[in-house]
Design a protein around this motif. Structure first.
Motif, short mmCIF file in Angstrom:
data_model
loop_
_atom_site.label_atom_id
_atom_site.label_comp_id
_atom_site.label_asym_id
_atom_site.label_seq_id
_atom_site.Cartn_x
_atom_site.Cartn_y
_atom_site.Cartn_z
N ARG A 449 43.06 22.73 28.43
CA ARG A 449 42.43 23.93 28.98
C ARG A 449 42.68 24.06 30.48
O ARG A 449 42.76 23.07 31.19
N ILE A 450 42.79 25.31 30.91
CA ILE A 450 42.95 25.59 32.34
C ILE A 450 41.62 25.34 33.06
O ILE A 450 40.57 25.20 32.43
N SER A 451 41.65 25.30 34.39
CA SER A 451 40.44 25.07 35.17
C SER A 451 39.55 26.30 35.17
O SER A 451 39.99 27.41 34.84
N ASP A 452 38.30 26.12 35.54
CA ASP A 452 37.36 27.24 35.63
C ASP A 452 37.85 28.29 36.63
O ASP A 452 37.70 29.50 36.39
N GLU A 453 38.42 27.82 37.74
CA GLU A 453 38.91 28.75 38.75
C GLU A 453 40.06 29.60 38.20
O GLU A 453 40.12 30.81 38.42
N GLN A 454 40.98 28.95 37.48
CA GLN A 454 42.09 29.69 36.87
C GLN A 454 41.59 30.69 35.84
O GLN A 454 42.10 31.80 35.74
N GLU A 455 40.60 30.28 35.06
CA GLU A 455 40.07 31.17 34.04
C GLU A 455 39.42 32.40 34.66
O GLU A 455 39.53 33.51 34.15
N GLU A 456 38.75 32.20 35.80
CA GLU A 456 38.07 33.32 36.43
C GLU A 456 39.07 34.28 37.07
O GLU A 456 38.96 35.49 36.92
N ILE A 457 40.05 33.73 37.77
CA ILE A 457 41.00 34.60 38.46
C ILE A 457 42.00 35.22 37.49
O ILE A 457 42.57 36.27 37.74
N GLY A 458 42.20 34.56 36.37
CA GLY A 458 43.13 35.07 35.36
C GLY A 458 44.43 34.30 35.35
O GLY A 458 44.94 33.85 36.37
N MET A 459 44.98 34.15 34.15
CA MET A 459 46.20 33.36 34.00
C MET A 459 47.45 34.08 34.50
O MET A 459 48.46 33.45 34.81
N ASP A 460 47.38 35.41 34.60
CA ASP A 460 48.54 36.11 35.14
C ASP A 460 48.81 35.69 36.58
O ASP A 460 49.95 35.46 36.98
N ILE A 461 47.74 35.61 37.36
CA ILE A 461 47.89 35.21 38.76
C ILE A 461 48.08 33.70 38.89
O ILE A 461 48.95 33.22 39.61
N SER A 462 47.28 32.93 38.17
CA SER A 462 47.30 31.48 38.35
C SER A 462 48.53 30.82 37.73
O SER A 462 48.98 29.78 38.21
N ARG A 478 42.16 41.82 45.39
CA ARG A 478 41.28 41.43 44.30
C ARG A 478 40.91 39.96 44.40
O ARG A 478 39.78 39.57 44.09
N GLN A 479 41.84 39.13 44.83
CA GLN A 479 41.52 37.71 45.01
C GLN A 479 40.44 37.55 46.07
O GLN A 479 39.48 36.79 45.91
N ALA A 480 40.61 38.27 47.17
CA ALA A 480 39.61 38.18 48.24
C ALA A 480 38.26 38.71 47.79
O ALA A 480 37.21 38.13 48.09
N ALA A 481 38.29 39.82 47.03
CA ALA A 481 37.04 40.40 46.56
C ALA A 481 36.32 39.46 45.62
O ALA A 481 35.09 39.32 45.66
N SER A 482 37.07 38.79 44.75
CA SER A 482 36.46 37.88 43.80
C SER A 482 35.83 36.70 44.50
O SER A 482 34.77 36.22 44.09
N ALA A 483 36.47 36.22 45.56
CA ALA A 483 35.95 35.04 46.25
C ALA A 483 34.78 35.37 47.16
O ALA A 483 33.90 34.54 47.37
N ALA A 484 34.75 36.58 47.72
CA ALA A 484 33.76 36.90 48.73
C ALA A 484 32.58 37.69 48.19
O ALA A 484 31.44 37.25 48.26
N GLY A 528 28.03 39.29 39.44
CA GLY A 528 27.99 38.38 38.31
C GLY A 528 29.15 38.52 37.36
O GLY A 528 29.22 37.82 36.36
N GLN A 529 30.08 39.44 37.66
CA GLN A 529 31.22 39.62 36.75
C GLN A 529 32.49 39.14 37.44
O GLN A 529 32.85 39.61 38.51
N PRO A 530 33.21 38.18 36.84
CA PRO A 530 34.45 37.69 37.44
C PRO A 530 35.49 38.81 37.52
O PRO A 530 35.43 39.79 36.80
N MET A 531 36.46 38.61 38.41
CA MET A 531 37.52 39.59 38.58
C MET A 531 38.22 39.87 37.26
O MET A 531 38.65 38.96 36.57
N TYR A 532 38.33 41.15 36.88
CA TYR A 532 38.91 41.61 35.61
C TYR A 532 38.22 40.98 34.40
O TYR A 532 38.72 41.05 33.31
#
Length: 537
Positions: A449-462, A478-484, A528-532
């Motif tokens: 399994r991928i990491s939690d961070e990869q799952e949240e940001i999405g596998m297309d980017i990670s 979108r990366q910045a928005a998800s983190a901040a 409370g909703q991860p990016m995408y």
């Protein structure tokens, strides 16, 4: 009146020469007809094999639409590599394991890298065998691709490669040998004796048929679906799919139902190559192929109507996803019995297949097993049901019409149902054991399994270096928005940012116009909703 006079001996000689000439012409015509039949049969198989391969596009579109848009590239990547990996693995080893000389009825041995298929292998006017490998490869790719839906959005791509190689090389070909080769379950030459006579279970003579799985409800779909189930168990659910306290199911709807509908339609279309092409010839089998097409259509149609009304009852609304998956369930359910049942049987098989699918859909959710594409329910459960439908609905007359090799009363006596049960259990146990070893073995070694961070940001980017729907600047935003923080919607008609009270209703996962040509969009993600992603609640 004058003319040439011939002696009796000369007349006899001329008649003999004429007879020889006529016989030669007849033989030449027969050879030409035979060669034409071979060419037509080979062309039929190549065309049907291409239709089956086209189903890879259907699987890709269905899977791409059903998951979150942040993982679309990843699932498409896996689809293409499934087909490509299956081609190499099935060429080198899998085809030999499936159709080589039997070793104890368990596995084939020989013809590795299709070394027995070459120019002229079939002799003058005969088929060389190329078309057989091509058609069977397309089936192999389908079995491997089914698994992608079950493990979508959280499986490492390296781990998926390893599993895909195993199913194409070993897990699937062994089952093919059992049922379609000369294995112990086969209806086509099961474990031949010293004189070459087949010995199908239960009676080990021509009073038995062996397992009837015309186009692969068990061999293809059940293997793929049960393998996917083992993958889903080894991976665990996606983040947010089940409430950690109450266990309730959180909705993770398809991000693009249009892609899902396109994929489902392509799969239905390709299924005619899947089922009708399993006649493996068209010369002398045209009526059977047409009957298979009729039964396939009726089963799919009755299944989608059943699934549509069941979705209204279970969900409270007309659910398109359940309806589309019911189409696939009807197709999977008819794949094994399509040649040995009548149209009214196909009608009942479609209805019951939709019921089996929807029942297992809710059973998996109750058990907190996350299968994003419902592959285990659609292909695994309904594939097993298709095997049983042969024993329930087949008639001995239909078995003979389908040109199975033995003439007997196995369907009428009930023996065929028992044989189908044995086949189902054998395929289930084999697939659970082998796929379980592979998936849990990968998890214990290289990781699954991928990491939690990869799952949240999405596998297309990670995993793939970029989003499939956005340019580089939007990815960074979108990366910045998800983190901040979550971004508020922007009122593009006002010179300054609009107050929150004036905001339009938010639509998760999509942006709102900011102006410009072409218009630019600011993504909106409620708290409370991860990016995408999906609601985590």
């Amino acid at each position: 009146m004058s003319g040439t006079m011939y002696t009796a001996m000369e007349v006899e000689a001329k008649m003999a020469a004429l007879k020889e000439e006529l016989m030669g012409a007849v033989e030449e015509e027969a050879a030409a007809r035979s060669a034409l039949t071979v060419d037509v049969d080979n062309g039929w198989i190549v065309i049907c094999g291409a239709l089956v391969f086209f189903m890879q596009i259907g699987f890709g579109m269905l899977e791409a639409g059903a998951i979150a848009r942040k993982n679309v590239q990843n699932i498409l990547f896996k689809n293409f590599l499934d087909a490509s990996g299956a081609a190499i693995c099935f060429w080198l080893l899998g085809y030999g394991f499936a159709y080589g000389d039997t070793v104890g009825g368990f596995i084939g041995d020989g013809n590795y890298a299709i070394r027995d298929i070459h120019n002229g292998a079939g002799g003058p006017g005969g088929g060389d065998g190329w078309q057989g490998w091509f058609f069977q490869w397309a089936f192999t790719g389908a079995a491997a691709t089914i698994v992608a839906g079950s493990v979508a959005e959280r499986c490492k791509i390296e781990a998926y490669f390893v599993y895909s190689l195993f199913i194409s090389t070993f897990i699937y070909p062994v089952v093919v040998h059992w049922v379609w080769g000369s294995g112990y379950l086969s209806a086509w030459g099961a474990i031949p004796d010293e004189d070459g006579n087949a010995r199908p279970i239960f009676q080990y003579n021509d009073n038995s048929n062996g397992v009837i799985d015309f186009a692969g409800s068990g061999v293809v779909h059940m293997v793929g679906g049960v393998s996917g189930l083992m993958g889903a168990l080894a991976l665990g659910p996606r983040k947010g799919r089940f409430d950690p306290v109450t266990g309730s199911v959180n909705s993770m709807p398809a991000h693009n139902q249009a892609l899902c509908a396109l994929g489902t339609g392509i799969l239905w279309f390709g299924w005619y190559g899947f089922n009708c092409g399993s006649t493996l010839a068209i010369g002398g089998y045209g009526n059977l192929a047409a009957k298979v097409a009729v039964n396939t259509t009726i089963s799919a149609a009755s299944a989608v109507i059943t699934g549509t009304f069941l979705s209204k009852f279970t969900e409270g609304h007309w659910d398109l996803s359940l309806a589309m998956n019911s189409i696939l369930a009807g197709l999977v359910g008819i794949t094994a019995p399509c040649s040995v049942v009548n149209p009214w049987h196909a009608f009942l098989i479609g209805i019951s297949s939709a019921c089996v699918y929807i029942l297992f859909h809710y059973i998996l959710l109750k058990a907190r097993i996350d299968d994003p594409l419902d592959a285990a329910a659609v292909h695994g459960a309904t594939g097993g049901w298709g095997l049983l439908c042969v024993g329930i609905f087949c008639t001995d007359a239909n078995v003979q019409y389908a040109q199975y090799p033995n003439v007997n009363q196995a369907c009428g006596s009930g023996e065929q149902f028992g044989v189908q049960v044995v086949g189902l259990i054998a395929i289930l146990v084999w697939t659970v054991a082998t796929a379980g070893i592979v998936f849990f073995g990968i998890r214990a070694t290289m990781g699954l399994r991928i990491s939690d961070e990869q799952e949240e940001i999405g596998m297309d980017i990670s995993e793939h270096g970029g989003d499939g729907f956005a340019d580089a600047d939007e990815i960074k935003a979108r990366q910045a928005a998800s983190a901040a923080r979550s971004l508020a919607p922007v009122d593009y008609s006002a010179p300054a940012a609009a107050p929150q009270s004036a905001a339009v209703p938010q639509q998760p996962g999509y942006g709102y116009p900011m102006g410009g040509s072409p218009p630019q969009f600011a993504p909106v993600y409620p708290a409370g909703q991860p990016m995408y992603g999906y609601p985590t609640r």
